[in-house]
Design a protein around this motif. Structure first.
Motif, mmCIF file in Angstrom:
data_model
loop_
_atom_site.group_PDB
_atom_site.id
_atom_site.type_symbol
_atom_site.label_atom_id
_atom_site.label_comp_id
_atom_site.label_asym_id
_atom_site.label_seq_id
_atom_site.Cartn_x
_atom_site.Cartn_y
_atom_site.Cartn_z
ATOM 1 N N TRP A 50 1.344 -1.309 0.389
ATOM 2 C CA TRP A 50 -0.601 0.225 0.217
ATOM 3 C C TRP A 50 1.270 1.012 0.190
ATOM 4 N N LEU A 51 2.308 1.313 1.009
ATOM 5 C CA LEU A 51 3.112 2.324 1.041
ATOM 6 C C LEU A 51 3.447 2.857 -0.297
ATOM 7 N N ASN A 52 4.194 2.143 -0.454
ATOM 8 C CA ASN A 52 4.994 1.598 -1.742
ATOM 9 C C ASN A 52 3.791 2.143 -2.895
ATOM 10 N N GLY A 53 2.840 2.136 -3.239
ATOM 11 C CA GLY A 53 2.158 1.865 -4.541
ATOM 12 C C GLY A 53 1.158 2.783 -4.207
ATOM 13 N N ARG A 54 1.964 4.267 -3.427
ATOM 14 C CA ARG A 54 1.608 5.545 -3.428
ATOM 15 C C ARG A 54 2.944 6.698 -4.249
ATOM 16 N N TYR A 55 3.058 6.083 -4.993
ATOM 17 C CA TYR A 55 4.606 6.843 -5.333
ATOM 18 C C TYR A 55 3.591 7.213 -6.477
ATOM 19 N N THR A 56 4.690 8.772 -7.113
ATOM 20 C CA THR A 56 4.082 9.163 -7.928
ATOM 21 C C THR A 56 5.482 9.509 -8.372
ATOM 22 N N PRO A 57 5.294 9.375 -10.063
ATOM 23 C CA PRO A 57 7.008 10.184 -10.637
ATOM 24 C C PRO A 57 7.331 11.418 -10.260
ATOM 25 N N TRP A 58 6.459 12.545 -9.837
ATOM 26 C CA TRP A 58 7.765 13.681 -10.235
ATOM 27 C C TRP A 58 8.140 13.552 -8.249
ATOM 28 N N LEU A 59 7.785 12.282 -7.544
ATOM 29 C CA LEU A 59 8.403 12.505 -5.975
ATOM 30 C C LEU A 59 9.945 11.516 -6.300
ATOM 31 N N LYS A 75 5.887 -7.782 -9.342
ATOM 32 C CA LYS A 75 4.963 -7.504 -10.927
ATOM 33 C C LYS A 75 4.385 -6.209 -10.284
ATOM 34 N N LEU A 76 4.619 -6.249 -8.577
ATOM 35 C CA LEU A 76 3.359 -4.867 -8.135
ATOM 36 C C LEU A 76 3.947 -3.948 -7.366
ATOM 37 N N ILE A 77 5.407 -4.457 -7.227
ATOM 38 C CA ILE A 77 6.076 -3.138 -6.695
ATOM 39 C C ILE A 77 6.693 -2.248 -7.627
ATOM 40 N N HIS A 78 6.655 -0.812 -6.569
ATOM 41 C CA HIS A 78 7.560 0.013 -8.072
ATOM 42 C C HIS A 78 8.986 0.430 -7.054
ATOM 43 N N PRO A 79 9.970 -0.334 -7.898
ATOM 44 C CA PRO A 79 11.607 -0.877 -7.280
ATOM 45 C C PRO A 79 11.752 1.496 -7.771
ATOM 46 N N VAL A 80 12.311 2.139 -7.187
ATOM 47 C CA VAL A 80 13.102 3.640 -6.981
ATOM 48 C C VAL A 80 14.970 3.222 -8.409
ATOM 49 N N LEU A 81 15.698 2.443 -7.778
ATOM 50 C CA LEU A 81 16.611 2.207 -7.558
ATOM 51 C C LEU A 81 17.048 0.614 -7.373
ATOM 52 N N GLU A 82 18.487 0.661 -8.085
ATOM 53 C CA GLU A 82 19.135 -0.958 -7.741
ATOM 54 C C GLU A 82 18.416 -1.755 -6.080
#
Length: 191
Positions: free
Chosen positions: A15-24, A95-102
């Motif tokens: 839930w928390l990881n899914g609250r991403y926005t590209p600008w953030l 497939k469910l997460i939004h990884p931003v880094l390695e």
């Protein structure tokens, strides 16, 4: 019980990881990178030296020991004992997460970022919080850095919570040692 707690942790993470926005994303990358905070650390050391002169050595060493103890407990003791994979290494979550880094190291329990930032914030607060109430903002900084670890998919919420506890515990221990040392030094001066 442990399976239920683990599932709640995963659900909260998703839930928390899914609250991403590209600008953030770039902001959270900057927050989560350790090198981003070197100017703050230099400023803090400079302030301690300017404000406390000779006492600053004890304060700075206490902070360094507190952060080092927190980091070693998290990285060298707890992570090898628990072997809990980071969410970004968990195949079922890919497939469910939004990884931003390695992804980083294999194991994530408990968060070294949370333990070290809370060790720093708690050390400062325990040593100087009565004189400088603005130091309480260090906890907000530590919480923001800790949250960034969930945002970039490196840690579950319980990893961060455990890291917070390790950091506060190590700060409490190191400040206790400093206070004992200061009391002993003052008593010897009176003799």
């Amino acid at each position: 019980m442990i399976d239920t707690l683990n599932q709640l942790d995963i659900d909260l993470f998703l839930w928390l990881n899914g609250r991403y926005t590209p600008w953030l994303d770039p902001i959270m990358i900057w927050i989560t990178e350790r090198n981003s905070w070197f100017p703050l650390y230099a400023l803090l050391i400079g302030w301690l030296i300017y404000r406390y002169r000779k006492q600053a050595v004890g304060y700075i060493l206490t902070i360094i020991f507190s952060v080092a103890v927190a980091d070693q407990l998290a990285s060298s003791v707890i992570k090898p004992l628990t072997h809990r994979l980071r969410p970004c290494h968990e195949l079922s979550l890919q497939k469910l997460i939004h990884p931003v880094l390695e992804c980083g190291g294999q194991y994530g329990f408990c968060s070294s970022h949370a333990s070290t930032t809370f060790a720093l914030a708690a050390s400062l607060w325990l040593m100087l919080g009565k004189q400088h109430s603005w130091l309480r903002w260090g906890f907000l900084w530590a919480a923001t850095v800790s949250y960034s670890r969930i945002y970039v998919a490196a840690h579950y919420p319980l990893d961060v919570l455990a890291g917070t506890g390790v950091g506060i515990l190590s700060a409490t221990l190191c400040v206790f040692v400093l206070n004992k040392w200061q009391t002993r030094s003052e008593a010897q001066k009176l003799i």
